[in-house]
Motif scaffolding. Structure first.
Motif, PDB file in Angstrom:
ATOM      1  N   CYS A 117       0.837  -1.296   0.034  1.00 23.91           N
ATOM      2  CA  CYS A 117      -0.096   0.037  -0.089  1.00 23.91           C
ATOM      3  C   CYS A 117       0.991   1.352  -0.130  1.00 23.91           C
ATOM      4  O   CYS A 117       0.285   2.531   0.209  1.00 23.91           O
ATOM      5  N   ASN A 118       2.176   1.330  -0.176  1.00 25.69           N
ATOM      6  CA  ASN A 118       3.094   2.205  -0.406  1.00 25.69           C
ATOM      7  C   ASN A 118       3.310   2.923  -1.809  1.00 25.69           C
ATOM      8  O   ASN A 118       3.737   1.844  -2.640  1.00 25.69           O
ATOM      9  N   LEU A 167      -2.851  -8.016  -5.098  1.00 21.76           N
ATOM     10  CA  LEU A 167      -2.160  -6.913  -4.380  1.00 21.76           C
ATOM     11  C   LEU A 167      -1.482  -5.988  -5.160  1.00 21.76           C
ATOM     12  O   LEU A 167      -1.207  -4.731  -5.117  1.00 21.76           O
ATOM     13  N   ASN A 168      -1.157  -6.539  -6.262  1.00 18.40           N
ATOM     14  CA  ASN A 168      -0.527  -5.443  -7.525  1.00 18.40           C
ATOM     15  C   ASN A 168      -1.627  -4.398  -7.683  1.00 18.40           C
ATOM     16  O   ASN A 168      -1.499  -3.236  -7.884  1.00 18.40           O
ATOM     17  N   TYR A 169      -3.105  -4.840  -7.890  1.00 24.18           N
ATOM     18  CA  TYR A 169      -3.988  -3.973  -8.241  1.00 24.18           C
ATOM     19  C   TYR A 169      -4.083  -2.792  -6.849  1.00 24.18           C
ATOM     20  O   TYR A 169      -4.124  -1.764  -7.200  1.00 24.18           O
ATOM     21  N   ARG A 170      -3.959  -3.290  -5.789  1.00 21.09           N
ATOM     22  CA  ARG A 170      -4.029  -2.395  -4.578  1.00 21.09           C
ATOM     23  C   ARG A 170      -2.979  -1.424  -4.662  1.00 21.09           C
ATOM     24  O   ARG A 170      -2.946  -0.181  -4.126  1.00 21.09           O
ATOM     25  N   ASN A 171      -1.624  -1.922  -4.936  1.00 23.13           N
ATOM     26  CA  ASN A 171      -0.779  -1.084  -4.959  1.00 23.13           C
ATOM     27  C   ASN A 171      -0.739  -0.019  -6.102  1.00 23.13           C
ATOM     28  O   ASN A 171      -0.466   1.145  -5.782  1.00 23.13           O
ATOM     29  N   ARG A 172      -1.315  -0.355  -7.081  1.00 23.14           N
ATOM     30  CA  ARG A 172      -1.355   0.599  -8.359  1.00 23.14           C
ATOM     31  C   ARG A 172      -2.401   1.591  -7.900  1.00 23.14           C
ATOM     32  O   ARG A 172      -2.507   2.807  -8.125  1.00 23.14           O
ATOM     33  N   ARG A 173      -3.572   1.148  -7.019  1.00 20.12           N
ATOM     34  CA  ARG A 173      -4.583   1.990  -6.517  1.00 20.12           C
ATOM     35  C   ARG A 173      -4.113   3.221  -5.422  1.00 20.12           C
ATOM     36  O   ARG A 173      -4.299   4.153  -5.624  1.00 20.12           O
ATOM     37  N   ALA A 174      -3.105   2.695  -4.765  1.00 18.23           N
ATOM     38  CA  ALA A 174      -2.434   3.272  -3.772  1.00 18.23           C
ATOM     39  C   ALA A 174      -1.570   4.422  -4.482  1.00 18.23           C
ATOM     40  O   ALA A 174      -1.539   5.623  -4.029  1.00 18.23           O
ATOM     41  N   TYR A 175      -1.134   4.153  -5.675  1.00 13.84           N
ATOM     42  CA  TYR A 175      -0.268   5.226  -6.362  1.00 13.84           C
ATOM     43  C   TYR A 175      -1.150   6.225  -7.024  1.00 13.84           C
ATOM     44  O   TYR A 175      -0.742   7.128  -6.872  1.00 13.84           O
ATOM     45  N   ARG A 176      -2.282   5.641  -7.674  1.00 13.90           N
ATOM     46  CA  ARG A 176      -3.078   6.485  -8.088  1.00 13.90           C
ATOM     47  C   ARG A 176      -3.628   7.736  -7.202  1.00 13.90           C
ATOM     48  O   ARG A 176      -3.617   8.858  -7.280  1.00 13.90           O
ATOM     49  N   LYS A 177      -4.048   7.173  -5.820  1.00 15.81           N
ATOM     50  CA  LYS A 177      -4.455   8.115  -4.953  1.00 15.81           C
ATOM     51  C   LYS A 177      -3.361   9.126  -4.434  1.00 15.81           C
ATOM     52  O   LYS A 177      -3.487  10.243  -4.286  1.00 15.81           O
ATOM     53  N   ARG A 187      14.203   7.958   0.164  1.00 12.74           N
ATOM     54  CA  ARG A 187      15.352   7.519   0.280  1.00 12.74           C
ATOM     55  C   ARG A 187      15.659   6.317   0.710  1.00 12.74           C
ATOM     56  O   ARG A 187      16.381   5.187   0.346  1.00 12.74           O
ATOM     57  N   TRP A 188      14.807   5.911   1.941  1.00 10.05           N
ATOM     58  CA  TRP A 188      14.781   4.367   2.169  1.00 10.05           C
ATOM     59  C   TRP A 188      13.552   4.287   3.219  1.00 10.05           C
ATOM     60  O   TRP A 188      13.082   5.364   3.860  1.00 10.05           O
ATOM     61  N   GLN A 189      13.013   3.232   3.538  1.00  4.92           N
ATOM     62  CA  GLN A 189      11.986   2.913   4.271  1.00  4.92           C
ATOM     63  C   GLN A 189      12.337   1.953   5.360  1.00  4.92           C
ATOM     64  O   GLN A 189      12.980   0.883   5.118  1.00  4.92           O
TER      65      GLN A 189
END
Length: 186
Positions: free
Chosen positions: A129-130, A159-169, A181-183
């Motif tokens: 979700c990052n 999970l990939n769909y959720r990741n793309r949705r988090a990026y769009r938001k 830089r790092w997480q």
């Protein structure tokens, strides 16, 4: 490398503090704890000269391309997954921090980190979700499959769909577009 533990009996991994970083950030100043308490997984050989100069004893350099097609030559496979799992299982108890890096710190390393979180019984949501990460689906899938965790391909695609949705938001809110830089995941 032989594996003395039968694959169906892998124990739950220790809960490491996970640092996802790009390989160019590997410097002496980033280590938060003494060297003997760190372990390093590097998913590229482009920075082998940097890695070899680090005083960290526990390190694994495993080279594979950042592709999600299992038929691509050199793509992440079961042998790669076994090396990573065996490396993690053989770490001394004194290791508390696990640094995982690839060329940019966003795909291969994120896929490994998400799988390591699941292997240790934690949620991988902090990675999926990052919006700064785009975890490599094949890396995550193979590691989970080899460790015998529930991860059919349809679940990984979800999970990939959720990741793309988090990026769009995040992009709508103007909070996405580059890597952190790092997480650190505790």
């Amino acid at each position: 490398m032989s594996n003395p533990i039968p694959h169906w009996r892998y124990p739950r991994l220790k809960k490491y503090r996970i640092h996802i970083i790009p390989a160019p950030a590997l410097r002496d100043c980033i280590w938060e704890v003494p060297y003997k308490r760190n372990a390093l997984i590097v998913c590229t050989n482009r920075c082998e000269h940097i890695v070899s100069s680090l005083p960290i004893k526990e390190k694994l350099v495993i080279n594979f391309p950042d592709v999600e097609d299992k038929h691509y030559p050199g793509a992440f496979g079961r042998a790669h997954a076994r090396k990573i799992i065996w490396f993690l299982l053989s770490l001394p108890r004194s290791v508390t921090d696990l640094y995982i890096c690839c060329s940019k710190g966003g795909s291969r390393s994120a896929g490994v980190a998400a799988a390591v979180l699941r292997m240790s019984g934690r949620s991988d949501k902090r990675v999926w979700c990052n919006p700064y990460y785009v975890p490599n689906l094949l890396v995550y899938y193979r590691l989970c499959q080899e460790y015998h965790l529930f991860a059919p391909w349809w679940y990984v695609k979800l999970l990939n769909y959720r990741n793309r949705r988090a990026y769009r938001k995040a992009k709508e809110r103007h909070h996405a577009g580059g890597y952190e830089r790092w997480q650190i995941i505790k």
